[in-house]
Design a protein around this motif. Structure first.
Motif, PDB file in Angstrom:
ATOM      1  N   GLY A 404       0.828  -1.199   0.000  1.00  0.00           N
ATOM      2  CA  GLY A 404       0.000   0.000   0.000  1.00  0.00           C
ATOM      3  C   GLY A 404       0.862   1.249   0.000  1.00  0.00           C
ATOM      4  N   LEU A 405       0.234   2.388   0.099  1.00  0.00           N
ATOM      5  CA  LEU A 405       0.967   3.652   0.115  1.00  0.00           C
ATOM      6  C   LEU A 405       1.595   3.858   1.476  1.00  0.00           C
ATOM      7  CD1 LEU A 405       1.622   6.250  -1.517  1.00  0.00           C
ATOM      8  CD2 LEU A 405      -0.406   7.278  -0.450  1.00  0.00           C
ATOM      9  N   SER A 406       2.891   4.140   1.507  1.00  0.00           N
ATOM     10  CA  SER A 406       3.603   4.325   2.768  1.00  0.00           C
ATOM     11  C   SER A 406       3.005   5.464   3.572  1.00  0.00           C
ATOM     12  CB  SER A 406       5.077   4.606   2.490  1.00  0.00           C
ATOM     13  OG  SER A 406       5.743   4.962   3.685  1.00  0.00           O
ATOM     14  N   LEU A 407       2.958   5.278   4.896  1.00  0.00           N
ATOM     15  CA  LEU A 407       2.460   6.318   5.784  1.00  0.00           C
ATOM     16  C   LEU A 407       3.406   7.509   5.868  1.00  0.00           C
ATOM     17  CD1 LEU A 407       1.044   4.145   8.709  1.00  0.00           C
ATOM     18  CD2 LEU A 407      -0.209   5.239   6.841  1.00  0.00           C
ATOM     19  N   ALA A 408       4.602   7.348   5.297  1.00  0.00           N
ATOM     20  CA  ALA A 408       5.540   8.470   5.280  1.00  0.00           C
ATOM     21  C   ALA A 408       5.057   9.599   4.367  1.00  0.00           C
ATOM     22  CB  ALA A 408       6.919   8.002   4.823  1.00  0.00           C
ATOM     23  N   TRP A 409       4.170   9.272   3.431  1.00  0.00           N
ATOM     24  CA  TRP A 409       3.616  10.291   2.545  1.00  0.00           C
ATOM     25  C   TRP A 409       2.499  11.072   3.240  1.00  0.00           C
ATOM     26  CZ3 TRP A 409       6.053  11.878  -1.528  1.00  0.00           C
ATOM     27  CH2 TRP A 409       6.825  11.001  -2.293  1.00  0.00           C
ATOM     28  N   THR A 410       2.543  12.389   3.147  1.00  0.00           N
ATOM     29  CA  THR A 410       1.436  13.245   3.563  1.00  0.00           C
ATOM     30  C   THR A 410       0.660  13.626   2.313  1.00  0.00           C
ATOM     31  OG1 THR A 410       2.662  14.161   5.431  1.00  0.00           O
ATOM     32  CG2 THR A 410       0.761  15.413   4.651  1.00  0.00           C
ATOM     33  N   ILE A 411      -0.551  13.097   2.184  1.00  0.00           N
ATOM     34  CA  ILE A 411      -1.358  13.378   0.995  1.00  0.00           C
ATOM     35  C   ILE A 411      -1.959  14.772   1.138  1.00  0.00           C
ATOM     36  CG2 ILE A 411      -3.258  12.597  -0.454  1.00  0.00           C
ATOM     37  CD1 ILE A 411      -2.890   9.816   0.688  1.00  0.00           C
ATOM     38  N   THR A 412      -1.708  15.607   0.142  1.00  0.00           N
ATOM     39  CA  THR A 412      -2.104  17.017   0.208  1.00  0.00           C
ATOM     40  C   THR A 412      -3.010  17.371  -0.960  1.00  0.00           C
ATOM     41  OG1 THR A 412       0.028  17.548   1.222  1.00  0.00           O
ATOM     42  CG2 THR A 412      -1.264  19.386   0.345  1.00  0.00           C
ATOM     43  N   PRO A 413      -4.325  17.410  -0.741  1.00  0.00           N
ATOM     44  CA  PRO A 413      -5.214  17.881  -1.819  1.00  0.00           C
ATOM     45  C   PRO A 413      -5.128  19.399  -1.940  1.00  0.00           C
ATOM     46  CG  PRO A 413      -6.486  17.234   0.119  1.00  0.00           C
ATOM     47  CD  PRO A 413      -5.053  16.974   0.453  1.00  0.00           C
ATOM     48  N   ASN A 462       9.293  12.272 -10.094  1.00  0.00           N
ATOM     49  CA  ASN A 462       8.337  12.626  -9.035  1.00  0.00           C
ATOM     50  C   ASN A 462       7.012  13.154  -9.577  1.00  0.00           C
ATOM     51  OD1 ASN A 462      10.766  12.240  -7.593  1.00  0.00           O
ATOM     52  ND2 ASN A 462      10.040  13.555  -5.959  1.00  0.00           N
ATOM     53  N   VAL A 463       6.912  13.285 -10.891  1.00  0.00           N
ATOM     54  CA  VAL A 463       5.682  13.786 -11.506  1.00  0.00           C
ATOM     55  C   VAL A 463       4.942  12.600 -12.124  1.00  0.00           C
ATOM     56  CG1 VAL A 463       4.687  15.372 -13.189  1.00  0.00           C
ATOM     57  CG2 VAL A 463       6.774  16.010 -11.965  1.00  0.00           C
ATOM     58  N   LEU A 464       3.953  12.112 -11.408  1.00  0.00           N
ATOM     59  CA  LEU A 464       3.192  10.944 -11.850  1.00  0.00           C
ATOM     60  C   LEU A 464       1.744  11.347 -12.111  1.00  0.00           C
ATOM     61  CD1 LEU A 464       4.454   8.302  -9.234  1.00  0.00           C
ATOM     62  CD2 LEU A 464       5.411   8.818 -11.483  1.00  0.00           C
ATOM     63  N   THR A 465       1.170  10.730 -13.134  1.00  0.00           N
ATOM     64  CA  THR A 465      -0.249  10.909 -13.414  1.00  0.00           C
ATOM     65  C   THR A 465      -0.907   9.541 -13.468  1.00  0.00           C
ATOM     66  OG1 THR A 465      -0.146  10.757 -15.831  1.00  0.00           O
ATOM     67  CG2 THR A 465       0.360  12.910 -14.841  1.00  0.00           C
ATOM     68  N   PHE A 466      -2.217   9.520 -13.336  1.00  0.00           N
ATOM     69  CA  PHE A 466      -2.930   8.243 -13.369  1.00  0.00           C
ATOM     70  C   PHE A 466      -2.841   7.586 -14.741  1.00  0.00           C
ATOM     71  CE2 PHE A 466      -4.375   8.365  -9.176  1.00  0.00           C
ATOM     72  CZ  PHE A 466      -4.770   9.658  -8.851  1.00  0.00           C
ATOM     73  N   GLU A 560      -1.640  -0.731  -6.859  1.00  0.00           N
ATOM     74  CA  GLU A 560      -0.393  -1.214  -6.264  1.00  0.00           C
ATOM     75  C   GLU A 560       0.819  -0.705  -7.048  1.00  0.00           C
ATOM     76  OE1 GLU A 560       0.498  -5.449  -6.321  1.00  0.00           O
ATOM     77  OE2 GLU A 560       1.201  -5.284  -4.241  1.00  0.00           O
ATOM     78  N   ALA A 561       0.710  -0.698  -8.375  1.00  0.00           N
ATOM     79  CA  ALA A 561       1.805  -0.190  -9.190  1.00  0.00           C
ATOM     80  C   ALA A 561       2.079   1.283  -8.881  1.00  0.00           C
ATOM     81  CB  ALA A 561       1.470  -0.362 -10.668  1.00  0.00           C
ATOM     82  N   ALA A 562       1.019   2.064  -8.683  1.00  0.00           N
ATOM     83  CA  ALA A 562       1.192   3.475  -8.346  1.00  0.00           C
ATOM     84  C   ALA A 562       1.849   3.629  -6.982  1.00  0.00           C
ATOM     85  CB  ALA A 562      -0.165   4.181  -8.370  1.00  0.00           C
ATOM     86  N   PHE A 563       1.409   2.814  -6.009  1.00  0.00           N
ATOM     87  CA  PHE A 563       1.973   2.911  -4.665  1.00  0.00           C
ATOM     88  C   PHE A 563       3.444   2.511  -4.659  1.00  0.00           C
ATOM     89  CE2 PHE A 563      -2.554   2.072  -2.915  1.00  0.00           C
ATOM     90  CZ  PHE A 563      -2.883   3.397  -3.124  1.00  0.00           C
ATOM     91  N   LYS A 564       3.788   1.496  -5.425  1.00  0.00           N
ATOM     92  CA  LYS A 564       5.191   1.065  -5.488  1.00  0.00           C
ATOM     93  C   LYS A 564       6.071   2.176  -6.066  1.00  0.00           C
ATOM     94  CE  LYS A 564       4.575  -3.965  -5.806  1.00  0.00           C
ATOM     95  NZ  LYS A 564       4.740  -5.187  -6.657  1.00  0.00           N
ATOM     96  N   ARG A 565       5.591   2.826  -7.124  1.00  0.00           N
ATOM     97  CA  ARG A 565       6.372   3.906  -7.731  1.00  0.00           C
ATOM     98  C   ARG A 565       6.568   5.055  -6.736  1.00  0.00           C
ATOM     99  NH1 ARG A 565       5.702   4.553 -13.415  1.00  0.00           N
ATOM    100  NH2 ARG A 565       6.510   6.681 -13.168  1.00  0.00           N
ATOM    101  N   LEU A 566       5.522   5.367  -6.002  1.00  0.00           N
ATOM    102  CA  LEU A 566       5.613   6.466  -5.038  1.00  0.00           C
ATOM    103  C   LEU A 566       6.517   6.100  -3.874  1.00  0.00           C
ATOM    104  CD1 LEU A 566       1.880   7.619  -5.033  1.00  0.00           C
ATOM    105  CD2 LEU A 566       3.821   8.981  -5.795  1.00  0.00           C
ATOM    106  N   ASN A 567       6.381   4.887  -3.350  1.00  0.00           N
ATOM    107  CA  ASN A 567       7.196   4.477  -2.207  1.00  0.00           C
ATOM    108  C   ASN A 567       8.675   4.435  -2.561  1.00  0.00           C
ATOM    109  OD1 ASN A 567       4.852   4.239  -0.739  1.00  0.00           O
ATOM    110  ND2 ASN A 567       4.679   2.014  -0.990  1.00  0.00           N
ATOM    111  N   ALA A 568       8.969   4.177  -3.823  1.00  0.00           N
ATOM    112  CA  ALA A 568      10.366   4.143  -4.261  1.00  0.00           C
ATOM    113  C   ALA A 568      11.006   5.524  -4.248  1.00  0.00           C
ATOM    114  CB  ALA A 568      10.448   3.547  -5.669  1.00  0.00           C
ATOM    115  N   LEU A 569      10.183   6.555  -4.160  1.00  0.00           N
ATOM    116  CA  LEU A 569      10.710   7.923  -4.144  1.00  0.00           C
ATOM    117  C   LEU A 569      11.071   8.407  -2.752  1.00  0.00           C
ATOM    118  CD1 LEU A 569       8.125   9.585  -6.586  1.00  0.00           C
ATOM    119  CD2 LEU A 569      10.408   8.744  -7.135  1.00  0.00           C
TER     120      LEU A 569
END
Length: 570
Positions: A404-413, A462-466, A560-569
């Motif tokens: 899943g998405l790491s809790l280290a990320w602060t999601i900011t809308p 670091n610039v990802l889109t859906f 899951e693919a999106a979360f993996k890419r983000l966690n790798a950053l």
């Protein structure tokens, strides 16, 4: 436009030949000029041709009339006189000739401006710290300055205050009953307090009062004879009254501006209000009050343009209104004078230097400190619906033993796709922050999204889109789900307002499911409701217990693919 000399200047490009042809056609003379082979290029030449033609017609008429009068036969004479009348200049030609004389005398540019444009030109008003009221004045002296048109700068906001308070100076001087005067002043004070102090939120215990007294020998200069009007501020907490002019500089500026503008707007018409560093003496809360006044009282009726270096005067809800002004010549050394780039105005924050971003960064920081828990790793998403989908799918994947998405990320809308580049640029310029985006993309947004890394404010990774996880050129977070599954969310959430359940076959073919849904709802709108894509995301989060098993394997793979890419950053 007006220069510093306050003289209006206007420029228009006019093709006189086209204008003249229109006027000839309107006067019914186009074919006549063509038949008589009369040539011209400017309106002055056209007017000269009309004058010459009029003179020739007058001569021909006189000659024909003389010849007719010499005929002995009455019938022949009458017919000749009628024929002579046809040689005279027509009323339309005369009107056009006289009209062109007036136009040429004024000048075609000024004529067009005065005739057609002046009513649409707004009035420019400029306000700065010089228009500060003193808070008291001598009524007779003020009336004398008004009559001689020699008002002081400080008089103007005070007159506005008097006008806003609905005071009549003549009545204040001539009243012969103390009780009537006191009642008038009390009513005025109550009215003024309600009108103005509702925009002074940091002290709700103030009220504005007026006092009228005969002048005393030791009163301030210019107020030692006649009748004086005193503006006072009463603080109910401290039970103390102070003169309006002795309050803080910020309070006096705020009060002066509101009073001054209340008088200006009564002149009617369109106004462009120019403010130079408004609220410079106000603290942050008071500057927020000023922004609130501009938004509620000025913006619906007038255009407001102001300069500022204060982050509190930048509305974080409307970064799109900001224009950054930079003097580029200060950044370049060893350059010839003719090559100096000068001052530039930018709409794109990606193109300005770090120094110019400080007010925007301050405004953004203030907003974030009040609305978000900002960590060292910030994931920018467009809106709350993205936040709900990501926070709901992430623990579901983890419960299945997947990433899943790491809790280290602060999601900011950030409140919309138009704000993503601004927030990304401002946050990305902070050295201690790791910023990434996971956002919707449409073709119209591609350039601004690409600029995030092309301008080197964010790394490209670091610039990802859906769309990166769906294999399409355009995609929203809703496209991470199967289209039929998302329609189930819409049908369930809007069950009471849909005309009928929506199926895939109902939707027009579009790149994104939201675009297809929007097209469908234009022809089959909801009953007593408007579609908001936040509501299906809320329904998904609230009913994930029953919906989890209905998610397709492909949907889970995409997330899951999106979360993996983000966690790798991280």
């Amino acid at each position: 436009m007006k220069g510093y000399d306050n003289v209006l200047a206007s420029w228009l490009w006019v093709k006189e030949e086209i204008a003249g042809q229109f006027l000839l056609s309107k006067a019914g003379l186009s074919e006549v000029f063509e038949k008589e082979n009369i040539t011209w290029k400017t309106l002055k030449e056209l007017h000269a041709a009309l004058v010459k033609r009029s003179q020739n017609q007058a001569q021909a008429f006189t000659a024909a009339q003389t010849a007719a009068n010499a005929l002995p036969d009455a019938d022949a004479k009458a017919k000749a006189l009628d024929d002579a009348q046809l040689l005279q200049e027509t009323a339309a030609a005369k009107t056009l000739r006289e009209h062109l004389a007036s136009v040429n005398n004024t000048g075609i540019t000024k004529y067009i401006y005065d005739k057609y444009l002046v009513g649409s030109v707004p009035k420019f008003l400029y306000f700065d710290e010089y228009y500060q009221m003193e808070g008291q004045l001598n009524i007779e002296q003020l009336k004398q300055r008004q009559a001689s048109n020699t008002l002081y700068d400080s008089d103007r906001p005070m007159i506005g205050l008097i006008d806003l308070a609905r005071l009549n100076l003549d009545q204040l001087i001539s009243t012969n009953r103390t009780e009537a005067l006191l009642n008038k002043l009390e009513g005025t004070s109550n009215h003024l307090t309600k009108q103005v102090l509702k925009y002074w939120s940091q002290n709700r215990h103030l009220s504005v009062r007026f006092d009228v007294r005969p002048a005393k020998p030791n009163d301030p200069p210019g107020m030692q004879q006649g009748t004086n009007l005193w503006g006072l501020v009463y603080d109910s907490v401290h039970s103390a009254t102070t003169r309006l002019g002795t309050r803080s500089k910020g309070f006096v500026w705020f009060f002066s501006f509101l009073a001054w503008f209340s008088q200006q707007r009564k002149t009617g018409g369109k106004i462009i209000l120019l403010l130079d560093e408004p609220g410079l003496a106000l603290h942050g809360t008071a500057q927020g009050d000023l922004l609130r006044y501009i938004e509620k009282e000025l913006k619906p009726h007038h255009q407001v343009v102001y300069t500022t270096h204060s982050p509190f005067m930048v509305d974080s809800k409307h970064f799109d209104r900001v224009r950054v002004v930079e003097d580029k010549s200060t950044e370049i050394e060893d350059i010839h004078e003719e090559e100096i780039p000068g001052t530039k105005v930018y709409t794109d924050v990606l193109e300005v230097s770090e120094g110019s971003l400080f007010p925007l960064q301050g405004a953004l920081g203030d907003t974030l400190s009040q609305t978000l828990f900002v960590g060292p790793n910030i994931l920018i998403v467009e809106g709350v619906s993205d936040l709900l989908f990501l926070q709901t799918v992430s623990p579901l994947l983890e419960s299945l033993g997947r990433e899943g998405l790491s809790l280290a990320w602060t999601i900011t809308p950030v409140g919309g796709s138009d704000k993503v580049p601004t927030f990304a640029a401002l946050l990305g310029s902070q050295q201690d922050l790791n910023v990434a985006t996971l956002i919707d993309i449409q073709q119209k947004d591609k350039q601004s999204i690409d600029n995030l890394y092309k301008k080197k404010l964010l790394q490209q990774k670091n610039v990802l889109t859906f769309a990166d996880f769906i294999g399409k050129k355009e995609a929203d977070i809703e496209d991470m789900f199967e289209a039929d599954f998302y329609l189930k969310l819409v049908n369930a959430e809007y069950k009471a307002t849909l005309q009928k359940p929506i199926t895939l076959s109902d939707l027009p073919k579009r790149e994104r499911v939201l675009a297809s849904l929007d097209s469908y709802l234009q022809t089959s709108p909801l009953k007593d409701a408007a579609f908001n894509h936040y509501r299906p995301s809320r329904y998904f989060a609230e009913h994930i217990g029953t919906l989890a098993t209905k998610l397709s394997p492909e949907t889970l793979d995409r997330f899951e693919a999106a979360f993996k890419r983000l966690n790798a950053l991280l």
